[in-house]
Motif scaffolding. Structure first.
Motif, PDB file in Angstrom:
ATOM      1  N   ASP A 140       2.606   1.488  -3.407  1.00 51.42           N
ATOM      2  CA  ASP A 140       1.648   1.943  -4.417  1.00 51.42           C
ATOM      3  C   ASP A 140       1.486   3.454  -4.357  1.00 51.42           C
ATOM      4  O   ASP A 140       1.392   4.131  -5.394  1.00 51.42           O
ATOM      5  CB  ASP A 140       0.289   1.282  -4.192  1.00 51.42           C
ATOM      6  CG  ASP A 140       0.221  -0.152  -4.690  1.00 51.42           C
ATOM      7  OD1 ASP A 140       1.168  -0.609  -5.346  1.00 51.42           O
ATOM      8  OD2 ASP A 140      -0.791  -0.824  -4.408  1.00 51.42           O
TER       9      ASP A 140
ATOM     10  N   SER B  87      -5.254  -1.526  -2.585  1.00 50.47           N
ATOM     11  CA  SER B  87      -4.024  -2.324  -2.551  1.00 50.47           C
ATOM     12  C   SER B  87      -4.240  -3.606  -1.761  1.00 50.47           C
ATOM     13  O   SER B  87      -3.794  -4.687  -2.162  1.00 50.47           O
ATOM     14  CB  SER B  87      -2.886  -1.513  -1.923  1.00 50.47           C
ATOM     15  OG  SER B  87      -2.634  -0.325  -2.643  1.00 50.47           O
TER      16      SER B  87
ATOM     17  N   SER C 175      -2.706   2.174  -8.488  1.00 47.96           N
ATOM     18  CA  SER C 175      -3.587   2.000  -7.337  1.00 47.96           C
ATOM     19  C   SER C 175      -3.831   3.359  -6.681  1.00 47.96           C
ATOM     20  O   SER C 175      -2.911   4.165  -6.533  1.00 47.96           O
ATOM     21  CB  SER C 175      -2.953   1.042  -6.328  1.00 47.96           C
ATOM     22  OG  SER C 175      -3.821   0.829  -5.239  1.00 47.96           O
TER      23      SER C 175
ATOM     24  N   ILE D 247       3.918  -4.163  -6.127  1.00 47.41           N
ATOM     25  CA  ILE D 247       3.604  -2.727  -6.214  1.00 47.41           C
ATOM     26  C   ILE D 247       3.271  -2.371  -7.659  1.00 47.41           C
ATOM     27  O   ILE D 247       3.909  -2.842  -8.598  1.00 47.41           O
ATOM     28  CB  ILE D 247       4.797  -1.893  -5.694  1.00 47.41           C
ATOM     29  CG1 ILE D 247       4.942  -2.099  -4.180  1.00 47.41           C
ATOM     30  CG2 ILE D 247       4.619  -0.410  -6.008  1.00 47.41           C
ATOM     31  CD1 ILE D 247       6.210  -1.525  -3.603  1.00 47.41           C
TER      32      ILE D 247
ATOM     33  N   ALA E 109       0.828  -1.207   0.000  1.00 47.16           N
ATOM     34  CA  ALA E 109       0.000   0.000   0.000  1.00 47.16           C
ATOM     35  C   ALA E 109       0.864   1.261   0.000  1.00 47.16           C
ATOM     36  O   ALA E 109       0.596   2.217  -0.738  1.00 47.16           O
ATOM     37  CB  ALA E 109      -0.939  -0.005   1.200  1.00 47.16           C
TER      38      ALA E 109
END
Length: 322
Positions: A173, A231, A225, A221, A170
């Motif tokens: 991203d 994610s 996103s 990754i 996350a």
């Protein structure tokens, strides 16, 4: 009760004790109830009626607290130090998992230390409320952002190997998002904070805490996103061996733009949509957008926070739809 002595306006909302003494402020006034001591040698005025209340979202509340405390510490930070780890991630605006205090309640500002790194063998900070780290010059890179000296996004990401793979994906991203052109897309053309290659290079620069998680996360990754929950959904699906969806795809039907969908399996006409905290107009717009997808022949799987906490159910629904 004596009348409170007014502080000189030139001191601002946050000021150094030495500055205050130079402006004629006595020692006793610096311990007034209208002042707080964020770090030794600093004072901050307490706003009795803040115009910007604390956000309801605990993730946003913690990010704001980390950012404010890092900014306060940076006012007195010597040149040998820089903001790093979770504090740097917050200053870059990145998503982090919730931190909890010793009583298992969501941590407030006082429980969130400022992370500070010293490169080489210089003296480490010994200030209360500061988590100190020592970095190596060959894998710790520093820049300046909003006037604060801090670790680069790639160095920040690679320093957080204690996080879970999902949280690392996350954050990665977020750092690597490419702000593409498209209907309703914010700030198209804005440069990403980092590239996947930069994160991969940071991962490969020597031994690191959580190196196995970092190496797994960097392969998951992606550049498209838009949120940490998207994610997380993608990680669940990939971890189950399901095909990888396209991300944030503009959906058209008979030449009409219907909306942007979170995760898309175009060949199967399946959309997976994560629904966060929606209120008022945003909730109504989301309902209309999903209805338009379904009317155009798409199968839409709605993912909420409770469903994301039941990954087996989520996987089963997507697998059936595909």
């Amino acid at each position: 009760m004596g009348r409170r002595i007014l502080l000189p306006d030139q001191l601002g909302d946050v000021f150094d004790v030495h500055e205050a003494h130079g402006a004629g402020v006595g020692r006793g006034r610096l311990h007034g109830r209208d002042l707080e001591i964020p770090f030794p040698g600093l004072r901050a005025r307490i706003d009795p009626d803040p115009s910007d209340p604390e956000p309801d979202d605990p993730y946003l509340r913690q990010r704001r607290a980390r950012t404010e405390r890092a900014r306060l510490y940076a006012r007195r930070m010597p040149d040998s130090q820089h903001i790093s780890h979770e504090s740097a991630a917050a200053l870059w605006g990145g998503p982090l998992p919730l931190a909890f205090g010793p009583d298992d309640w969501i941590a407030e500002a006082s429980n969130l230390p400022v992370h500070v790194t010293v490169i080489g063998d210089g003296p480490l900070p010994r200030t209360a409320g500061v988590a100190r780290h020592r970095g190596r010059a060959d894998r710790t890179f520093v820049t300046e952002h909003d006037g604060i000296r801090l670790a680069t996004p790639a160095t920040t990401w690679a320093s957080l190997g204690a996080l879970s793979v999902v949280d690392l994906v996350a954050l990665g991203d977020y750092f690597c998002r490419v702000w593409r052109q498209g209907r309703g897309r914010p700030t198209p053309g804005r440069a990403p904070l980092a590239t996947i290659d930069e994160l991969r290079a940071a991962t490969g620069s020597g031994r690191r805490l959580g190196i196995g998680r970092l190496r797994q996360a960097v392969e998951w990754i992606r550049e498209d996103s838009w949120s940490p929950r998207e994610s997380a959904v993608r990680c669940v699906l990939l971890g189950a061996g399901l095909p990888e969806p396209e991300l944030n795809v503009d959906i058209y039907h008979e030449g009409r733009f219907l909306g942007c969908a979170d995760l898309v399996y175009a060949s199967r006409r399946v959309i997976v949509e994560y629904h966060g905290m929606l209120h008022g107009a945003s909730w109504a717009a989301d309902v209309e957008r999903i209805a338009a997808f379904r009317a155009a022949g798409w199968t839409v799987i709605d993912v909420t926070a409770p469903l994301l906490r039941r990954p087996d159910d989520l996987i089963a629904r997507v697998r059936r739809a595909l």
